[in-house]
Design an enzyme around this catalytic site. Structure first.
Site, mmCIF file in Angstrom:
data_model
loop_
_atom_site.group_PDB
_atom_site.id
_atom_site.type_symbol
_atom_site.label_atom_id
_atom_site.label_comp_id
_atom_site.label_asym_id
_atom_site.label_seq_id
_atom_site.Cartn_x
_atom_site.Cartn_y
_atom_site.Cartn_z
ATOM 1 N N HIS A 129 0.720 -1.051 0.098
ATOM 2 C CA HIS A 129 -0.079 0.067 0.077
ATOM 3 C C HIS A 129 0.995 1.134 -0.051
ATOM 4 O O HIS A 129 0.824 2.236 -0.822
ATOM 5 C CB HIS A 129 -0.866 0.062 1.362
ATOM 6 N N GLU A 130 1.772 1.276 0.935
ATOM 7 C CA GLU A 130 2.683 2.572 1.039
ATOM 8 C C GLU A 130 3.720 2.507 -0.227
ATOM 9 O O GLU A 130 3.867 3.718 -0.742
ATOM 10 C CB GLU A 130 3.614 2.736 2.381
ATOM 11 N N HIS A 132 1.910 4.053 -2.998
ATOM 12 C CA HIS A 132 1.908 5.566 -3.009
ATOM 13 C C HIS A 132 3.298 6.262 -3.622
ATOM 14 O O HIS A 132 3.133 7.260 -4.277
ATOM 15 C CB HIS A 132 1.700 6.008 -1.630
HETATM 16 ZN ZN LIG Z 1 -2.920 5.090 1.479
#
Ligand SMILES: [Zn+2]
Ligand SMILES: [Zn+2]
Length: 165
Positions: A78-79, A82
């Site tokens: 998830h990170e 980004h």
């Molecule tokens: Zn996020």
């Protein structure tokens, strides 16, 4: 909150996940995006945050100890997504279509915006907010002022108003 000592095996498993996913992304995207810095000092109730300019992922050591597999399966991708979205597309909405595409098509991970963890052990002296460039932690006092409509806080970097996550 005392920060737990993270077992070396867990840190290694997290790094292996990061490197595997990064290699997978670089292969699919035809790029050589560098490895982000990984730090274990996220506080509050957030599992992790991605710091774009610093190109850094901060993970919450308390939640990581309690949710080891979920961190490897979900939080790290998830990170990382980004950061890769920022490299690949520039500044776009944090969980917009570019991020979903990066998660599902490139990293092969279901694109869920948030993680469902038991938060008792990290509750609660800050509240997570977001602008377009990063996550912020607001104190209870500031958070209550926002909720009552008495104040708006802005990111000093991008100037955007902070919205609750
Ligand atoms: Zn996020
Ligand atoms: Zn900002």
């Amino acid at each position: 909150m005392k920060t737990p000592r993270l077992p070396l095996a867990l840190q290694l498993a997290v790094m292996r996940c990061l490197r595997d996913k990064l290699a997978q992304a670089n292969l699919k995207l035809g790029r050589t995006y560098p490895e982000p810095k990984m730090v274990y000092r996220q506080r509050g109730t957030s599992a992790g945050t991605a710091w774009l300019d610093a190109y850094e992922i901060r993970l919450n050591p308390v939640l990581m100890m309690e949710n080891q597999q979920a961190f490897i399966d979900e939080v790290v991708p998830h990170e990382l997504a980004h950061l890769l979205v920022w490299k690949h597309f520039g500044r776009v909405a944090p969980h917009g279509k570019e991020w979903k595409w990066m998660m599902e098509e490139v990293l092969g991970v279901p694109a869920r915006r948030t993680h469902q963890f038991q938060l008792e052990s990290v509750r609660r002296n800050t509240f997570p907010y977001r602008c377009t460039c990063q996550q912020h932690q607001l104190t209870v006092r500031r958070h209550n002022r926002v909720v009552r409509g008495e104040a708006t806080y802005r990111c000093v970097k991008c100037g955007e108003p902070l919205v609750a996550e």
